[in-house]
Design a protein around this motif. Structure first.
Motif, PDB file in Angstrom:
ATOM      1  N   ALA A   1     -22.261  44.247 -41.848  1.00  0.00           N
ATOM      2  CA  ALA A   1     -23.349  43.011 -42.360  1.00  0.00           C
ATOM      3  C   ALA A   1     -24.372  43.676 -43.204  1.00  0.00           C
ATOM      4  O   ALA A   1     -24.446  43.200 -44.234  1.00  0.00           O
ATOM      5  N   ARG A   2     -24.450  45.035 -42.955  1.00  0.00           N
ATOM      6  CA  ARG A   2     -25.294  45.594 -43.601  1.00  0.00           C
ATOM      7  C   ARG A   2     -24.916  46.059 -45.065  1.00  0.00           C
ATOM      8  O   ARG A   2     -25.411  46.062 -46.290  1.00  0.00           O
ATOM      9  N   MET A   3     -23.626  46.609 -45.026  1.00  0.00           N
ATOM     10  CA  MET A   3     -22.941  46.726 -46.475  1.00  0.00           C
ATOM     11  C   MET A   3     -22.678  45.555 -47.118  1.00  0.00           C
ATOM     12  O   MET A   3     -22.785  45.296 -48.564  1.00  0.00           O
ATOM     13  N   ALA A   4     -22.324  44.406 -46.390  1.00  0.00           N
ATOM     14  CA  ALA A   4     -22.026  43.163 -47.242  1.00  0.00           C
ATOM     15  C   ALA A   4     -23.463  42.529 -47.805  1.00  0.00           C
ATOM     16  O   ALA A   4     -23.266  41.876 -48.927  1.00  0.00           O
ATOM     17  N   LEU A   5     -24.565  42.720 -47.012  1.00  0.00           N
ATOM     18  CA  LEU A   5     -25.808  42.430 -47.578  1.00  0.00           C
ATOM     19  C   LEU A   5     -26.218  43.250 -48.985  1.00  0.00           C
ATOM     20  O   LEU A   5     -26.589  42.663 -50.147  1.00  0.00           O
ATOM     21  N   HIS A   6     -25.854  44.345 -49.051  1.00  0.00           N
ATOM     22  CA  HIS A   6     -26.189  45.218 -50.028  1.00  0.00           C
ATOM     23  C   HIS A   6     -25.222  44.799 -51.368  1.00  0.00           C
ATOM     24  O   HIS A   6     -25.580  44.739 -52.552  1.00  0.00           O
ATOM     25  N   HIS A   7     -24.104  44.618 -50.921  1.00  0.00           N
ATOM     26  CA  HIS A   7     -23.014  43.983 -51.908  1.00  0.00           C
ATOM     27  C   HIS A   7     -23.515  42.690 -52.511  1.00  0.00           C
ATOM     28  O   HIS A   7     -23.455  42.585 -53.666  1.00  0.00           O
ATOM     29  N   VAL A   8     -23.883  41.808 -51.771  1.00  0.00           N
ATOM     30  CA  VAL A   8     -24.177  40.678 -52.052  1.00  0.00           C
ATOM     31  C   VAL A   8     -25.577  40.447 -53.095  1.00  0.00           C
ATOM     32  O   VAL A   8     -25.627  39.903 -53.955  1.00  0.00           O
TER      33      VAL A   8
ATOM     34  N   ALA B   1     -25.774  38.615 -61.311  1.00  0.00           N
ATOM     35  CA  ALA B   1     -25.686  37.280 -61.724  1.00  0.00           C
ATOM     36  C   ALA B   1     -26.998  36.979 -62.804  1.00  0.00           C
ATOM     37  O   ALA B   1     -26.942  36.341 -63.717  1.00  0.00           O
ATOM     38  N   ARG B   2     -28.097  37.483 -62.283  1.00  0.00           N
ATOM     39  CA  ARG B   2     -29.362  37.174 -63.098  1.00  0.00           C
ATOM     40  C   ARG B   2     -29.360  37.975 -64.267  1.00  0.00           C
ATOM     41  O   ARG B   2     -29.655  37.382 -65.295  1.00  0.00           O
ATOM     42  N   ALA B   3     -29.039  39.109 -64.411  1.00  0.00           N
ATOM     43  CA  ALA B   3     -28.877  39.759 -65.635  1.00  0.00           C
ATOM     44  C   ALA B   3     -27.641  39.332 -66.714  1.00  0.00           C
ATOM     45  O   ALA B   3     -27.822  39.102 -67.702  1.00  0.00           O
ATOM     46  N   GLY B   4     -26.421  38.878 -66.055  1.00  0.00           N
ATOM     47  CA  GLY B   4     -25.780  38.270 -66.830  1.00  0.00           C
ATOM     48  C   GLY B   4     -26.063  36.709 -67.277  1.00  0.00           C
ATOM     49  O   GLY B   4     -25.817  36.540 -68.366  1.00  0.00           O
TER      50      GLY B   4
ATOM     51  N   ALA C   1     -20.905  26.506 -70.796  1.00  0.00           N
ATOM     52  CA  ALA C   1     -20.250  26.548 -69.616  1.00  0.00           C
ATOM     53  C   ALA C   1     -19.929  27.901 -68.730  1.00  0.00           C
ATOM     54  O   ALA C   1     -20.229  27.926 -67.489  1.00  0.00           O
ATOM     55  N   VAL C   2     -20.444  29.145 -69.414  1.00  0.00           N
ATOM     56  CA  VAL C   2     -20.517  30.400 -68.777  1.00  0.00           C
ATOM     57  C   VAL C   2     -21.969  30.166 -67.930  1.00  0.00           C
ATOM     58  O   VAL C   2     -22.011  30.521 -66.993  1.00  0.00           O
ATOM     59  N   LEU C   3     -22.811  29.869 -68.847  1.00  0.00           N
ATOM     60  CA  LEU C   3     -24.189  29.704 -68.229  1.00  0.00           C
ATOM     61  C   LEU C   3     -24.190  28.829 -67.215  1.00  0.00           C
ATOM     62  O   LEU C   3     -24.861  29.053 -66.126  1.00  0.00           O
ATOM     63  N   ASP C   4     -23.573  27.639 -67.048  1.00  0.00           N
ATOM     64  CA  ASP C   4     -23.185  26.772 -65.841  1.00  0.00           C
ATOM     65  C   ASP C   4     -22.634  27.457 -64.628  1.00  0.00           C
ATOM     66  O   ASP C   4     -23.408  27.396 -63.646  1.00  0.00           O
ATOM     67  N   VAL C   5     -21.779  28.485 -65.035  1.00  0.00           N
ATOM     68  CA  VAL C   5     -21.056  29.254 -63.859  1.00  0.00           C
ATOM     69  C   VAL C   5     -22.353  29.950 -63.136  1.00  0.00           C
ATOM     70  O   VAL C   5     -22.468  30.049 -61.930  1.00  0.00           O
ATOM     71  N   TYR C   6     -22.974  30.523 -64.188  1.00  0.00           N
ATOM     72  CA  TYR C   6     -24.067  31.242 -63.544  1.00  0.00           C
ATOM     73  C   TYR C   6     -25.124  30.741 -62.629  1.00  0.00           C
ATOM     74  O   TYR C   6     -25.644  31.083 -61.586  1.00  0.00           O
ATOM     75  N   ARG C   7     -25.595  29.352 -63.195  1.00  0.00           N
ATOM     76  CA  ARG C   7     -26.338  28.435 -62.594  1.00  0.00           C
ATOM     77  C   ARG C   7     -25.848  28.054 -61.127  1.00  0.00           C
ATOM     78  O   ARG C   7     -26.696  27.866 -60.266  1.00  0.00           O
ATOM     79  N   GLU C   8     -24.465  28.082 -61.029  1.00  0.00           N
ATOM     80  CA  GLU C   8     -24.036  27.454 -59.698  1.00  0.00           C
ATOM     81  C   GLU C   8     -23.669  28.749 -58.850  1.00  0.00           C
ATOM     82  O   GLU C   8     -24.152  28.988 -57.387  1.00  0.00           O
ATOM     83  N   GLU C   9     -23.242  29.960 -59.469  1.00  0.00           N
ATOM     84  CA  GLU C   9     -23.148  31.103 -58.671  1.00  0.00           C
ATOM     85  C   GLU C   9     -24.393  31.879 -58.001  1.00  0.00           C
ATOM     86  O   GLU C   9     -24.418  32.351 -56.904  1.00  0.00           O
ATOM     87  N   GLY C  10     -25.341  31.789 -58.844  1.00  0.00           N
ATOM     88  CA  GLY C  10     -26.699  32.654 -58.546  1.00  0.00           C
ATOM     89  C   GLY C  10     -27.101  32.005 -57.477  1.00  0.00           C
ATOM     90  O   GLY C  10     -27.514  32.676 -56.336  1.00  0.00           O
TER      91      GLY C  10
ATOM     92  N   LEU D   1     -25.007  32.767 -54.144  1.00  0.00           N
ATOM     93  CA  LEU D   1     -25.039  34.164 -53.774  1.00  0.00           C
ATOM     94  C   LEU D   1     -26.284  34.370 -53.127  1.00  0.00           C
ATOM     95  O   LEU D   1     -26.455  34.973 -52.179  1.00  0.00           O
ATOM     96  N   VAL D   2     -27.392  33.733 -53.569  1.00  0.00           N
ATOM     97  CA  VAL D   2     -28.469  33.833 -52.688  1.00  0.00           C
ATOM     98  C   VAL D   2     -28.605  33.191 -51.321  1.00  0.00           C
ATOM     99  O   VAL D   2     -29.028  34.019 -50.311  1.00  0.00           O
ATOM    100  N   ARG D   3     -27.889  32.069 -51.277  1.00  0.00           N
ATOM    101  CA  ARG D   3     -27.668  31.608 -49.853  1.00  0.00           C
ATOM    102  C   ARG D   3     -26.917  32.361 -49.164  1.00  0.00           C
ATOM    103  O   ARG D   3     -27.107  32.474 -47.827  1.00  0.00           O
ATOM    104  N   LEU D   4     -25.611  32.817 -49.644  1.00  0.00           N
ATOM    105  CA  LEU D   4     -25.008  33.857 -48.922  1.00  0.00           C
ATOM    106  C   LEU D   4     -25.868  35.085 -48.467  1.00  0.00           C
ATOM    107  O   LEU D   4     -25.558  35.471 -47.277  1.00  0.00           O
TER     108      LEU D   4
END
Length: 101
Positions: free
Chosen positions: A26-33, A40-43, A62-71, A74-77
């Motif tokens: 869990a600790r490593m997963a949190l750092h990774h995510v 994603a924010r930088a991208g 479309a790429v920006l839309d991907v970031y808008r969904e993935e960001g 990832l925060v929820r994860l």
């Protein structure tokens, strides 16, 4: 446990210590995510400039839309992993009305 392994790169499955000690996973997963959130924010911030002239405008959008969904995903994860880690550590939780939104 499988859910946490799904949150990290597949190579992490090779490490027995992470399978035996879910708190470590869990600790490593949190750092990774969290790192993925920052990436994603930088991208997102740089995508329009970096891709201009290399992709048509609709593809850049479309790429920006991907970031808008993935960001946000990832925060929820990251939040979910934090809760799991706290539970694995034995932290006590109190239900509040805010938990039901």
């Amino acid at each position: 446990m499988t859910w946490l392994l799904d949150a990290v790169p597949p190579d992490y499955r090779a490490y027995e210590v992470l399978k035996r000690h879910p708190i470590a996973l869990a600790r490593m997963a949190l750092h990774h995510v969290n790192a993925a959130v920052e990436a994603a924010r930088a991208g997102y911030r740089s995508a329009a400039v970096d891709l201009k002239g290399h992709l048509p405008p609709h593809a850049v959008e479309a790429v920006l839309d991907v970031y808008r969904e993935e960001g946000p995903r990832l925060v929820r994860l990251a939040r979910a992993i934090t809760v799991v880690e706290q539970a694995l550590r034995g932290d006590m939780f109190t239900t509040t009305m805010r938990n039901f939104r």
